[in-house]
Design an enzyme around this catalytic site. Sequence first.
Site, PDB file in Angstrom:
ATOM      1  N   ASP A   1       0.832  -1.204   0.000  1.00 47.65           N
ATOM      2  CA  ASP A   1       0.000   0.000   0.000  1.00 47.65           C
ATOM      3  C   ASP A   1       0.874   1.265   0.000  1.00 47.65           C
ATOM      4  O   ASP A   1       2.088   1.212   0.298  1.00 47.65           O
ATOM      5  CB  ASP A   1      -0.902  -0.026   1.248  1.00 47.65           C
ATOM      6  CG  ASP A   1      -2.207   0.727   1.066  1.00 47.65           C
ATOM      7  OD1 ASP A   1      -2.319   1.523   0.112  1.00 47.65           O
ATOM      8  OD2 ASP A   1      -3.106   0.542   1.913  1.00 47.65           O
TER       9      ASP A   1
ATOM     10  N   ASP B   1     -10.409   2.655  -3.601  1.00 41.36           N
ATOM     11  CA  ASP B   1     -10.933   2.410  -2.259  1.00 41.36           C
ATOM     12  C   ASP B   1     -12.446   2.442  -2.236  1.00 41.36           C
ATOM     13  O   ASP B   1     -13.052   2.122  -1.213  1.00 41.36           O
ATOM     14  CB  ASP B   1     -10.383   3.454  -1.271  1.00 41.36           C
ATOM     15  CG  ASP B   1      -9.104   2.962  -0.614  1.00 41.36           C
ATOM     16  OD1 ASP B   1      -8.739   1.793  -0.836  1.00 41.36           O
ATOM     17  OD2 ASP B   1      -8.467   3.745   0.111  1.00 41.36           O
TER      18      ASP B   1
HETATM   19  C1  DGJ Z   1      -5.899   1.912   1.810  1.00 38.08           C
HETATM   20  C2  DGJ Z   1      -6.225   0.695   0.992  1.00 38.08           C
HETATM   21  O1  DGJ Z   1      -6.651   1.053  -0.265  1.00 38.08           O
HETATM   22  C3  DGJ Z   1      -7.242  -0.132   1.751  1.00 38.08           C
HETATM   23  O2  DGJ Z   1      -7.652  -1.222   0.985  1.00 38.08           O
HETATM   24  C4  DGJ Z   1      -6.612  -0.580   3.037  1.00 38.08           C
HETATM   25  O3  DGJ Z   1      -5.542  -1.431   2.768  1.00 38.08           O
HETATM   26  C5  DGJ Z   1      -6.162   0.623   3.847  1.00 38.08           C
HETATM   27  N1  DGJ Z   1      -5.339   1.498   3.081  1.00 38.08           N
HETATM   28  C6  DGJ Z   1      -5.419   0.185   5.069  1.00 38.08           C
HETATM   29  O4  DGJ Z   1      -4.839   1.229   5.734  1.00 38.08           O
END
Ligand code: DGJ
Length: 724
Positions: free
Chosen positions: A474, A544
């Site tokens: 991430d 997201d």
């Molecule tokens: C952002 C990601 O896109 C989510 O899927 C998740 O992993 C969160 N971060 C976790 O902090």
Amino acid sequence: MSIIFNEQNKTFYLNGKGYSYIFRINAVGYPEHLHFGAAVPCEDVSFVRSFGSRSQIATPAGVDNPNLSYNNTLPEIAFFGTSDYREPTFLVESERGDRLCDLEYVGHDILNEKPRINGMPSLDGGETLVVHLKDKFGDMQVDLYYSVYDDVSVISRRIVYKNGGNTTLKLHRAYSFTLGFGGVDYDVVTFPGNWMAERTPERRPMPHGVISSDSKRYSSSATQNPFIMVTSKDATEQFGEAYGISLIYSSSFVLKAEGTSNGDSIVTGGINDFDFCWTLGAGEILETPEAVIAYSNEGIGGMSRTLHDTFREHLINKRFVKQPRPIVINNWEATYFNFDNEKLCAIVDSVEGTGIDTLVLDDGWFGERKNDRFALGDWYVNEQKLVGGIDVIIEHTHAKGMKFGLWFEPEMINEDSDLYRAHPDYAIGVPGRPRSYSRHQYCLDLTRKDVRDCVVEMINKMLREHKIDYVKWDYNRNVTDAFSVGTDPERQSEFAHRYALGLYDICERIINGNPHVFFEGCAGGGGRYDPAMLYYFPQIWTSDCSDADTRTKIQYGTSMMYPLSTMSCHVSAVPNHQTHRVTPMSSRANIAHLGATGYELDTTKFTDEDKAAVKAQVEEYKQIQDIVLEGDLYRIENPYVSNYFTEMVVSKDKSRAILCVYRREAPANGDTKRIRLQGLDKDKTYRIEKLGIVASGASLMNVGMGVNYRLEDYTSDMYIITEA
Ligand code: DGJ
């Protein structure tokens, strides 16, 4: 495929799959663009040349002939200061402070083997032409690289800048390419967006002036994508000419389209020259990222299919690109930070028998990570939370025949972390100045080798010591406070590009250093979805926003340049956590199945009915997965302008296909939809089991088929089409 140089008319013919790219070296040694489009014979086509505007023309230095003005000639590279007033491809400053350059052709090489770029991803394969240019009156040397491929209608381009003298040169701009287009009768499409609204197509006429799509975020970003499209005015999904220009780059970039004063157009771009200056010492070079330029005369859809094939065949890791993908249950939207081994084991148990085959343990398993204010940088297990250690859940997952995935955010650090307490200088920032926060965290200074070594060692240690099959990488914020204590003051404006090189270095060492592990990319969703990341990550968490309705738009926009196999998509809970929208489970699955599918909800709350539905969905996905991952995409209806989102994917041999039809709102009196299929073989006979149809490809594509929908919002169907 061939690259030919005709000595007599000094013309290069680059013959790729279905296209010709032609330019010549003109009377003043300037590389002049003549044609890029449908294939033509290798003959003299210099008759295409127009002489452009007659107003206030300047001539190349010392050549008193306005017909040779650089400004009125379509460029292969544009340089500032000597009769060219368009967007320059580069700008160089000499030690005495002048910014002039007047390049001329000094030779070329044709290479059967394409050289790789040092420290940056690029396409593999391809016959390559390198054209050597040199400043007539100074030390600047420039090599233009062109590669052509047997199997895809793509030309890739990049430029290497070299200081051929003994003094220092400063590059204030160093783009990767300039591409000329005759006339201004084009549209330009860019892909602005935002967090949870990534890659929204925006089409407008080629301007008189400049359209610029850029990122100043030290990442390719959610706000623009390093991709720009130029189309004929009449181009649709199925018809017309479309050029897609995609930069294999992950840091600040710029792509510009300019309708010039002489009635032609150019597209140029590369590393963003905003806050950029690269110092070239004597003999030093700067290699720029590769631009992939796809051509299609079968509309925008044809251009997308070409780029998809290019990325699958020449860019994405061959170990994974055509492999069935893990079907994950990710715990993020199920638990957020609130989990322990017991809860995770319960999640694993709850999906037994469904076909879901991988648990991905998301954010929160490390250091003192209570919430998003803590512990980024401390990549060791939080044993207070995971009592007995992480191997408890890893072993439980493996015992159930599933694989285990783990979340990392390798580029980040929280102030409240052991890593920060030991090395506050590892965070990007100017000593003595407070830094900007984003999600309460800072970025690590990947321009420094000692910082990179530390990150690589921590993550590789976790991967060595635990049986981890999958990593979700991430990246939740963009860089601010760009400054490195490891770089000399006069080189601080190299920061954005040095960050990209540092990122690629840790990707090489972590990802290619652990070939047994499958890596998924993520950047607060789709905030760094670019071809360079796809070189390392065969799939990327697309956004997201997991709401099925919003996803139709995001996935539609993303599919303009990136294959469905790269889009990680999950079925999540309702009401959706981001939009609070309630959509049927079947639609959430159908939209997720147009990519690398997975689940992200609390499966311990499943009823028997839910579990049976998921089992059926996974079975169906396994049946169609190879079509989704490897097939040709046809976008039939655009969810931005239609109540429907309709897409087809057809297997390469045209023996199988899927059709997904999604309707947003139910009209009060219902509606019937006529859909003309695309991409089938007109001479084959197909069966659509769900509708009891057996018909020829010709009829399905020209007559079409009717679909009736029940009175319910957000309905959808996935039809499987097989050769009868
Ligand atoms: C952002 C990601 O896109 C989510 O899927 C998740 O992993 C969160 N971060 C976790 O902090």
